[in-house]
Design a protein around this motif. Structure first.
Motif, PDB file in Angstrom:
ATOM      1  N   ALA A 143      39.797  56.392  41.202  1.00  0.00           N
ATOM      2  CA  ALA A 143      38.887  56.672  42.317  1.00  0.00           C
ATOM      3  C   ALA A 143      39.393  56.002  43.600  1.00  0.00           C
ATOM      4  CB  ALA A 143      37.477  56.197  41.982  1.00  0.00           C
ATOM      5  N   ASP A 144      39.931  54.777  43.485  1.00  0.00           N
ATOM      6  CA  ASP A 144      40.509  54.112  44.664  1.00  0.00           C
ATOM      7  C   ASP A 144      41.683  54.920  45.217  1.00  0.00           C
ATOM      8  OD1 ASP A 144      38.697  52.061  44.436  1.00  0.00           O
ATOM      9  OD2 ASP A 144      40.098  50.681  43.427  1.00  0.00           O
ATOM     10  N   MET A 145      42.502  55.448  44.303  1.00  0.00           N
ATOM     11  CA  MET A 145      43.649  56.257  44.733  1.00  0.00           C
ATOM     12  C   MET A 145      43.180  57.529  45.422  1.00  0.00           C
ATOM     13  SD  MET A 145      46.924  56.296  44.745  1.00  0.00           S
ATOM     14  CE  MET A 145      47.474  57.422  45.988  1.00  0.00           C
ATOM     15  N   SER A 146      42.158  58.171  44.889  1.00  0.00           N
ATOM     16  CA  SER A 146      41.676  59.412  45.513  1.00  0.00           C
ATOM     17  C   SER A 146      41.068  59.121  46.886  1.00  0.00           C
ATOM     18  CB  SER A 146      40.674  60.127  44.607  1.00  0.00           C
ATOM     19  OG  SER A 146      39.475  59.397  44.507  1.00  0.00           O
ATOM     20  N   LYS A 147      40.393  57.988  47.018  1.00  0.00           N
ATOM     21  CA  LYS A 147      39.821  57.608  48.314  1.00  0.00           C
ATOM     22  C   LYS A 147      40.933  57.330  49.331  1.00  0.00           C
ATOM     23  CE  LYS A 147      36.765  54.303  50.545  1.00  0.00           C
ATOM     24  NZ  LYS A 147      36.001  53.074  50.381  1.00  0.00           N
ATOM     25  N   ALA A 148      41.998  56.634  48.895  1.00  0.00           N
ATOM     26  CA  ALA A 148      43.117  56.347  49.795  1.00  0.00           C
ATOM     27  C   ALA A 148      43.812  57.633  50.234  1.00  0.00           C
ATOM     28  CB  ALA A 148      44.116  55.415  49.110  1.00  0.00           C
ATOM     29  N   LEU A 149      43.963  58.579  49.326  1.00  0.00           N
ATOM     30  CA  LEU A 149      44.592  59.858  49.689  1.00  0.00           C
ATOM     31  C   LEU A 149      43.706  60.650  50.647  1.00  0.00           C
ATOM     32  CD1 LEU A 149      46.052  60.991  46.262  1.00  0.00           C
ATOM     33  CD2 LEU A 149      47.352  60.319  48.284  1.00  0.00           C
ATOM     34  N   ALA A 150      42.403  60.636  50.394  1.00  0.00           N
ATOM     35  CA  ALA A 150      41.474  61.404  51.231  1.00  0.00           C
ATOM     36  C   ALA A 150      41.365  60.827  52.635  1.00  0.00           C
ATOM     37  CB  ALA A 150      40.099  61.459  50.584  1.00  0.00           C
ATOM     38  N   THR A 151      41.623  59.532  52.788  1.00  0.00           N
ATOM     39  CA  THR A 151      41.520  58.895  54.103  1.00  0.00           C
ATOM     40  C   THR A 151      42.887  58.537  54.680  1.00  0.00           C
ATOM     41  OG1 THR A 151      41.254  56.719  53.091  1.00  0.00           O
ATOM     42  CG2 THR A 151      39.238  57.959  53.611  1.00  0.00           C
ATOM     43  N   ALA A 152      43.962  59.105  54.164  1.00  0.00           N
ATOM     44  CA  ALA A 152      45.319  58.803  54.652  1.00  0.00           C
ATOM     45  C   ALA A 152      45.457  59.242  56.105  1.00  0.00           C
ATOM     46  CB  ALA A 152      46.362  59.495  53.791  1.00  0.00           C
ATOM     47  N   LYS A 153      46.355  58.580  56.814  1.00  0.00           N
ATOM     48  CA  LYS A 153      46.581  58.886  58.227  1.00  0.00           C
ATOM     49  C   LYS A 153      47.281  60.236  58.399  1.00  0.00           C
ATOM     50  CE  LYS A 153      48.435  56.865  62.409  1.00  0.00           C
ATOM     51  NZ  LYS A 153      47.246  56.778  63.221  1.00  0.00           N
ATOM     52  N   ASP A 154      48.181  60.543  57.484  1.00  0.00           N
ATOM     53  CA  ASP A 154      48.941  61.787  57.553  1.00  0.00           C
ATOM     54  C   ASP A 154      48.054  62.970  57.139  1.00  0.00           C
ATOM     55  OD1 ASP A 154      50.848  63.753  57.603  1.00  0.00           O
ATOM     56  OD2 ASP A 154      52.163  62.835  56.112  1.00  0.00           O
ATOM     57  N   LYS A 155      47.943  63.949  58.017  1.00  0.00           N
ATOM     58  CA  LYS A 155      47.070  65.110  57.762  1.00  0.00           C
ATOM     59  C   LYS A 155      47.539  65.902  56.545  1.00  0.00           C
ATOM     60  CE  LYS A 155      45.141  69.188  60.077  1.00  0.00           C
ATOM     61  NZ  LYS A 155      45.011  69.919  58.865  1.00  0.00           N
ATOM     62  N   ASP A 156      48.855  66.027  56.359  1.00  0.00           N
ATOM     63  CA  ASP A 156      49.370  66.757  55.200  1.00  0.00           C
ATOM     64  C   ASP A 156      48.957  66.097  53.889  1.00  0.00           C
ATOM     65  OD1 ASP A 156      50.600  68.594  56.862  1.00  0.00           O
ATOM     66  OD2 ASP A 156      52.522  67.523  56.880  1.00  0.00           O
ATOM     67  N   VAL A 157      48.964  64.771  53.865  1.00  0.00           N
ATOM     68  CA  VAL A 157      48.557  64.047  52.662  1.00  0.00           C
ATOM     69  C   VAL A 157      47.065  64.263  52.408  1.00  0.00           C
ATOM     70  CG1 VAL A 157      48.308  61.749  51.621  1.00  0.00           C
ATOM     71  CG2 VAL A 157      50.391  62.329  52.870  1.00  0.00           C
ATOM     72  N   ARG A 158      46.269  64.190  53.473  1.00  0.00           N
ATOM     73  CA  ARG A 158      44.819  64.427  53.302  1.00  0.00           C
ATOM     74  C   ARG A 158      44.546  65.831  52.784  1.00  0.00           C
ATOM     75  NH1 ARG A 158      44.468  62.190  58.525  1.00  0.00           N
ATOM     76  NH2 ARG A 158      43.936  64.243  59.328  1.00  0.00           N
ATOM     77  N   ASP A 159      45.267  66.819  53.319  1.00  0.00           N
ATOM     78  CA  ASP A 159      45.050  68.206  52.871  1.00  0.00           C
ATOM     79  C   ASP A 159      45.475  68.399  51.419  1.00  0.00           C
ATOM     80  OD1 ASP A 159      44.078  68.773  55.375  1.00  0.00           O
ATOM     81  OD2 ASP A 159      45.944  69.695  56.102  1.00  0.00           O
ATOM     82  N   ALA A 160      46.564  67.762  51.031  1.00  0.00           N
ATOM     83  CA  ALA A 160      47.072  67.916  49.668  1.00  0.00           C
ATOM     84  C   ALA A 160      46.248  67.130  48.657  1.00  0.00           C
ATOM     85  CB  ALA A 160      48.537  67.469  49.606  1.00  0.00           C
ATOM     86  N   ALA A 161      45.415  66.210  49.113  1.00  0.00           N
ATOM     87  CA  ALA A 161      44.648  65.351  48.210  1.00  0.00           C
ATOM     88  C   ALA A 161      43.415  66.023  47.628  1.00  0.00           C
ATOM     89  CB  ALA A 161      44.225  64.083  48.953  1.00  0.00           C
ATOM     90  N   ASP A 162      43.064  67.190  48.108  1.00  0.00           N
ATOM     91  CA  ASP A 162      41.823  67.837  47.647  1.00  0.00           C
ATOM     92  C   ASP A 162      41.777  68.019  46.135  1.00  0.00           C
ATOM     93  OD1 ASP A 162      40.945  67.933  50.244  1.00  0.00           O
ATOM     94  OD2 ASP A 162      41.590  70.019  50.568  1.00  0.00           O
ATOM     95  N   GLY A 163      42.859  68.497  45.552  1.00  0.00           N
ATOM     96  CA  GLY A 163      42.898  68.715  44.108  1.00  0.00           C
ATOM     97  C   GLY A 163      42.773  67.415  43.333  1.00  0.00           C
ATOM     98  N   TYR A 164      43.405  66.382  43.813  1.00  0.00           N
ATOM     99  CA  TYR A 164      43.343  65.069  43.163  1.00  0.00           C
ATOM    100  C   TYR A 164      41.920  64.518  43.205  1.00  0.00           C
ATOM    101  CZ  TYR A 164      44.952  60.410  41.767  1.00  0.00           C
ATOM    102  OH  TYR A 164      45.149  59.227  41.109  1.00  0.00           O
TER     103      TYR A 164
END
Length: 178
Positions: A113-134
């Motif tokens: 859950a911590d990893m998913s939160k970090a991905l969802a709030t990442a600075k890089d927009k591409d990372v945030r967009d790709a994190a939806d499935g995770y």
């Protein structure tokens, strides 16, 4: 322009003869030009160095700031997914057991859950967009672990694994990070 040249005759200091030579004025104008050229080159070099230093430090601060903010994602990615004792590996091993080891999965869920939160709030927009499935897969796994539904928990772990594969190996931003 005159220049005095002193000659000593013999060994006695009292026998000094002063000879005055008239020097043509066209021999020495280059000295003034050289002095001006040297002063100009020193000034130009100093200005270029100051400008170069000023320009080189400003972009690096911005680059380091971006790197530091997304460093949390990289750190959590390594701690959560790499190694035999990582929460990810423990959750996969627990799901392969028959019956599923729910205690181990519940222990791994906070780190996932911590990893998913970090991905969802990442600075890089591409990372945030790709994190939806995770993010969705981690939420589904938490719901299925609370319900103790083995089949759907395995499906959620497969979806989590697929989101990792999509990001890291199928053209997502995770493949550019390695």
């Amino acid at each position: 322009m005159q220049q005095d040249i002193y000659f000593r005759l013999g060994f006695s200091p009292s026998l000094t003869v002063t000879v005055t030579i008239e020097v043509a004025a066209h021999y020495y104008p280059w000295r003034n030009r050289m002095r001006r050229a040297i002063k100009f080159s020193h000034s130009l070099t100093a200005c270029l160095l100051v400008g170069l230093l000023a320009c080189s430090f400003l972009p690096q601060r911005a680059a380091f700031a971006d790197k530091d903010e997304d460093e949390k994602v990289h750190e959590l990615m390594e701690k959560t997914h790499e190694g035999k004792k990582s929460p990810w590996k423990k959750a996969v091993q627990a799901s392969q057991a028959n019956p599923i080891d729910w205690v181990t999965i519940n222990q791994a869920l906070p780190r996932l859950a911590d990893m998913s939160k970090a991905l969802a709030t990442a600075k890089d927009k591409d990372v945030r967009d790709a994190a939806d499935g995770y993010v969705t897969a981690v939420k589904d796994l938490a719901i299925q672990a609370n319900k103790r539904d083995a089949v759907r928990a395995r499906v959620a772990l497969t979806a989590l694994s697929n989101s990792c594969i999509d990001c890291h190996y199928k053209g997502g931003p995770g493949g550019k990070l390695d």
